[in-house]
Design a protein around this motif. Structure first.
Motif, PDB file in Angstrom:
ATOM      1  N   PRO A   6     -29.446  52.289  82.634  1.00  0.00           N
ATOM      2  CA  PRO A   6     -28.489  51.638  83.544  1.00  0.00           C
ATOM      3  C   PRO A   6     -28.620  50.133  83.429  1.00  0.00           C
ATOM      4  CG  PRO A   6     -30.367  52.476  84.770  1.00  0.00           C
ATOM      5  CD  PRO A   6     -30.519  52.982  83.361  1.00  0.00           C
ATOM      6  N   PRO A   7     -27.612  49.418  83.827  1.00  0.00           N
ATOM      7  CA  PRO A   7     -27.695  47.957  83.767  1.00  0.00           C
ATOM      8  C   PRO A   7     -28.905  47.446  84.506  1.00  0.00           C
ATOM      9  CG  PRO A   7     -25.475  48.665  84.321  1.00  0.00           C
ATOM     10  CD  PRO A   7     -26.336  49.883  84.369  1.00  0.00           C
ATOM     11  N   ALA A   8     -29.483  46.416  83.961  1.00  0.00           N
ATOM     12  CA  ALA A   8     -30.715  45.871  84.554  1.00  0.00           C
ATOM     13  C   ALA A   8     -30.454  45.144  85.847  1.00  0.00           C
ATOM     14  CB  ALA A   8     -31.402  44.943  83.549  1.00  0.00           C
ATOM     15  N   THR A   9     -29.254  44.626  86.017  1.00  0.00           N
ATOM     16  CA  THR A   9     -28.948  43.849  87.213  1.00  0.00           C
ATOM     17  C   THR A   9     -27.870  44.557  88.018  1.00  0.00           C
ATOM     18  OG1 THR A   9     -27.302  42.546  86.021  1.00  0.00           O
ATOM     19  CG2 THR A   9     -29.557  41.690  86.104  1.00  0.00           C
ATOM     20  N   HIS A  10     -27.987  44.532  89.310  1.00  0.00           N
ATOM     21  CA  HIS A  10     -27.013  45.103  90.234  1.00  0.00           C
ATOM     22  C   HIS A  10     -26.659  44.041  91.267  1.00  0.00           C
ATOM     23  CE1 HIS A  10     -27.575  49.241  88.748  1.00  0.00           C
ATOM     24  NE2 HIS A  10     -28.856  48.925  88.671  1.00  0.00           N
ATOM     25  N   ILE A  11     -25.411  44.086  91.701  1.00  0.00           N
ATOM     26  CA  ILE A  11     -25.006  43.217  92.793  1.00  0.00           C
ATOM     27  C   ILE A  11     -25.466  43.863  94.087  1.00  0.00           C
ATOM     28  CG2 ILE A  11     -23.077  42.132  93.979  1.00  0.00           C
ATOM     29  CD1 ILE A  11     -21.543  42.182  91.396  1.00  0.00           C
ATOM     30  N   LEU A  12     -26.319  43.169  94.818  1.00  0.00           N
ATOM     31  CA  LEU A  12     -26.903  43.714  96.028  1.00  0.00           C
ATOM     32  C   LEU A  12     -26.230  43.115  97.261  1.00  0.00           C
ATOM     33  CD1 LEU A  12     -30.706  43.601  95.121  1.00  0.00           C
ATOM     34  CD2 LEU A  12     -29.089  45.480  94.789  1.00  0.00           C
ATOM     35  N   CYS A  13     -26.196  43.918  98.309  1.00  0.00           N
ATOM     36  CA  CYS A  13     -25.701  43.432  99.593  1.00  0.00           C
ATOM     37  C   CYS A  13     -26.663  42.387 100.137  1.00  0.00           C
ATOM     38  CB  CYS A  13     -25.553  44.598 100.569  1.00  0.00           C
ATOM     39  SG  CYS A  13     -25.117  44.085 102.248  1.00  0.00           S
ATOM     40  N   LYS A  14     -26.160  41.277 100.536  1.00  0.00           N
ATOM     41  CA  LYS A  14     -27.013  40.200 101.046  1.00  0.00           C
ATOM     42  C   LYS A  14     -27.607  40.522 102.405  1.00  0.00           C
ATOM     43  CE  LYS A  14     -24.498  36.544  98.560  1.00  0.00           C
ATOM     44  NZ  LYS A  14     -23.588  37.478  97.863  1.00  0.00           N
ATOM     45  N   THR A  18     -28.635  46.738  99.553  1.00  0.00           N
ATOM     46  CA  THR A  18     -28.143  47.976  98.957  1.00  0.00           C
ATOM     47  C   THR A  18     -27.231  47.649  97.784  1.00  0.00           C
ATOM     48  OG1 THR A  18     -28.229  49.084 101.114  1.00  0.00           O
ATOM     49  CG2 THR A  18     -26.825  50.089  99.430  1.00  0.00           C
ATOM     50  N   PRO A  19     -27.352  48.350  96.643  1.00  0.00           N
ATOM     51  CA  PRO A  19     -26.426  48.101  95.527  1.00  0.00           C
ATOM     52  C   PRO A  19     -24.979  48.336  95.957  1.00  0.00           C
ATOM     53  CG  PRO A  19     -28.317  49.391  94.791  1.00  0.00           C
ATOM     54  CD  PRO A  19     -28.410  49.322  96.286  1.00  0.00           C
ATOM     55  N   LEU A  20     -24.150  47.357  95.649  1.00  0.00           N
ATOM     56  CA  LEU A  20     -22.764  47.442  96.068  1.00  0.00           C
ATOM     57  C   LEU A  20     -21.954  48.295  95.101  1.00  0.00           C
ATOM     58  CD1 LEU A  20     -22.074  43.721  97.134  1.00  0.00           C
ATOM     59  CD2 LEU A  20     -22.480  45.697  98.613  1.00  0.00           C
ATOM     60  N   GLN A  21     -21.008  49.042  95.663  1.00  0.00           N
ATOM     61  CA  GLN A  21     -20.081  49.841  94.876  1.00  0.00           C
ATOM     62  C   GLN A  21     -18.645  49.361  95.044  1.00  0.00           C
ATOM     63  OE1 GLN A  21     -20.668  53.927  96.003  1.00  0.00           O
ATOM     64  NE2 GLN A  21     -22.874  53.897  95.552  1.00  0.00           N
ATOM     65  N   GLY A  22     -18.480  48.271  95.716  1.00  0.00           N
ATOM     66  CA  GLY A  22     -17.155  47.717  95.947  1.00  0.00           C
ATOM     67  C   GLY A  22     -17.276  46.403  96.685  1.00  0.00           C
ATOM     68  N   GLU A  23     -16.193  45.983  97.319  1.00  0.00           N
ATOM     69  CA  GLU A  23     -16.197  44.700  98.021  1.00  0.00           C
ATOM     70  C   GLU A  23     -17.031  44.762  99.287  1.00  0.00           C
ATOM     71  OE1 GLU A  23     -12.987  41.474  99.923  1.00  0.00           O
ATOM     72  OE2 GLU A  23     -12.299  43.369  99.037  1.00  0.00           O
ATOM     73  N   TYR A  24     -17.106  45.944  99.913  1.00  0.00           N
ATOM     74  CA  TYR A  24     -17.854  46.121 101.156  1.00  0.00           C
ATOM     75  C   TYR A  24     -19.048  47.034 100.912  1.00  0.00           C
ATOM     76  CZ  TYR A  24     -13.803  44.095 103.528  1.00  0.00           C
ATOM     77  OH  TYR A  24     -12.792  43.262 103.934  1.00  0.00           O
ATOM     78  N   CYS A  25     -20.130  46.753 101.611  1.00  0.00           N
ATOM     79  CA  CYS A  25     -21.330  47.583 101.508  1.00  0.00           C
ATOM     80  C   CYS A  25     -21.091  48.919 102.204  1.00  0.00           C
ATOM     81  CB  CYS A  25     -22.520  46.859 102.140  1.00  0.00           C
ATOM     82  SG  CYS A  25     -24.048  47.828 102.162  1.00  0.00           S
ATOM     83  N   HIS A  26     -21.384  50.030 101.498  1.00  0.00           N
ATOM     84  CA  HIS A  26     -21.158  51.344 102.096  1.00  0.00           C
ATOM     85  C   HIS A  26     -22.232  51.718 103.109  1.00  0.00           C
ATOM     86  CE1 HIS A  26     -23.980  52.119  98.753  1.00  0.00           C
ATOM     87  NE2 HIS A  26     -24.399  53.141  99.484  1.00  0.00           N
ATOM     88  N   ARG A  27     -23.270  50.899 103.229  1.00  0.00           N
ATOM     89  CA  ARG A  27     -24.351  51.188 104.180  1.00  0.00           C
ATOM     90  C   ARG A  27     -24.202  50.413 105.484  1.00  0.00           C
ATOM     91  NH1 ARG A  27     -30.906  50.523 103.071  1.00  0.00           N
ATOM     92  NH2 ARG A  27     -31.572  51.301 105.122  1.00  0.00           N
ATOM     93  N   CYS A  28     -23.998  49.096 105.395  1.00  0.00           N
ATOM     94  CA  CYS A  28     -23.900  48.285 106.621  1.00  0.00           C
ATOM     95  C   CYS A  28     -22.503  47.737 106.869  1.00  0.00           C
ATOM     96  CB  CYS A  28     -24.896  47.126 106.579  1.00  0.00           C
ATOM     97  SG  CYS A  28     -24.512  45.870 105.324  1.00  0.00           S
ATOM     98  N   GLY A  29     -21.623  47.811 105.859  1.00  0.00           N
ATOM     99  CA  GLY A  29     -20.244  47.385 106.060  1.00  0.00           C
ATOM    100  C   GLY A  29     -19.979  45.911 105.827  1.00  0.00           C
ATOM    101  N   GLN A  30     -20.999  45.112 105.454  1.00  0.00           N
ATOM    102  CA  GLN A  30     -20.775  43.682 105.255  1.00  0.00           C
ATOM    103  C   GLN A  30     -19.972  43.435 103.986  1.00  0.00           C
ATOM    104  OE1 GLN A  30     -23.775  40.628 106.187  1.00  0.00           O
ATOM    105  NE2 GLN A  30     -23.757  40.093 104.007  1.00  0.00           N
TER     106      GLN A  30
END
Length: 324
Positions: A6-14, A18-30
């Motif tokens: 898998p890619p070494a880098t992931h865009i994480l929710c600030k 949590t690794p992001l799967q879109g514009e909004y975090c599926h865990r906290c909603g930010q």
């Protein structure tokens, strides 16, 4: 053969990493959004949050003005993402319309040019004296009617307000006399109280619709959506009337064309007729009853609403006079 890595880098929710799967975090909603930007980008976002200056704002605005009952029906059907929410749309229209009306309506007192400078100075002294006495709530002043003029009359029976004591009645009577000296101040107070009166009428109008359509199987929140949309439409229409009248008055002073006032009057009459037709079609299309029943309930609701909003305006004016 090695498995793909898998890619070494992931865009994480600030907020929660949590690794992001879109514009909004599926865990906290930010939302994945950078807030430390230039002032121009911040102002643009502020306007966007306030009025949703995107495609759905203009879609909502066109539906609000041109299609009676459409936005309320879309709200009931659950189509919320395509339009600005009813409450946000109402507050936005309330803010913009009353800012425009306060800016365009001239509340400057009109001085009677027939009076001499001595008479005008005497009138001003009497008003200042009465105002000073009212500020200390002392005994009522003597007659402050301008000399050589008939006193203006305001048909307001203080006995209509049983909650007022004798002192408040005297204070209100004196302040009403001051209002008669400057009727523009009274009109300005009415315009200033209009947002509170219309906001106060929203739940009552929704309740009135609920009582008039008890078997419509609509929840109160759905009647409230109708009230929000119709009031937002009325605010937009009043703002357009004010702009039309002010523009015609300015053009008449710049150009000596009599057709300008005639065209403005024609446009205002069309808009006034559309306001009445819009409210009628809204009740017809939203509640889906026969035309005779719709007309009957429309006239009943309109009569009760006019009575209630007049009472709300009067109560707010009285409270404003007593507290000023």
């Amino acid at each position: 053969m090695e498995a793909s890595q898998p890619p070494a880098t992931h865009i994480l929710c600030k907020n929660c990493d949590t690794p992001l799967q879109g514009e909004y975090c599926h865990r906290c909603g930010q939302q994945d959004k950078r807030y430390l930007r230039s002032i121009f980008a911040v102002v643009g976002d502020l306007m966007g949050e306030l009025g949703h200056w995107d495609s759905r704002f203009y879609r909502t605005l066109s539906g609000l003005f041109m299609r009676p009952g459409f936005l309320s029906l879309e709200f009931v059907r659950g189509r919320h993402a395509s339009y600005v929410p009813p409450l946000r749309m109402y507050f936005f229209m309330s803010l913009i319309s009353f800012m425009v009306m306060r800016a365009l309506v001239d509340f400057t007192p009109q001085v009677n040019q027939d009076l001499s400078p001595e008479q005008q100075a005497e009138i001003q002294q009497q008003i200042d004296k009465a105002d000073a006495v009212l500020a200390t709530q002392k005994e009522p002043t003597a007659d402050i009617t301008p000399p050589d003029e008939e006193p203006a009359t305001l048909n307001l029976d203080l006995k209509e307000f049983p909650l007022l004591d004798a002192e408040d009645e005297d204070l209100l009577e004196q302040k009403l006399k001051l209002m008669q000296q400057n009727p523009d101040a009274f009109i300005e107070r009415l315009v200033g109280n209009a947002p509170q009166a219309m906001l106060l009428m929203l739940p009552f109008w929704a309740l009135l619709l609920k009582l008039c359509y008890p078997f419509s199987k609509h929840y109160y929140i759905e009647h409230l959506a109708v009230a929000l949309h119709t009031h937002a439409f009325l605010l937009l229409s009043f703002m357009m009337l004010t702009i039309t009248d002010s523009s015609a008055a300015w053009l008449s002073t710049q150009f000596d064309y009599p057709w300008i006032d005639e065209l403005a009057s024609y446009a205002e009459n069309i808009l006034l007729m559309w306001m009445v037709a819009y409210l009628l079609f809204t009740q017809k299309l939203f509640y889906q009853q026969s035309w005779p029943m719709t007309l009957f309930k429309f006239f009943i609701c309109s009569f009760i609403y006019v009575f209630l909003i007049a009472a709300a305006f009067l109560a707010l004016v009285v409270l404003g006079l007593l507290s000023s």
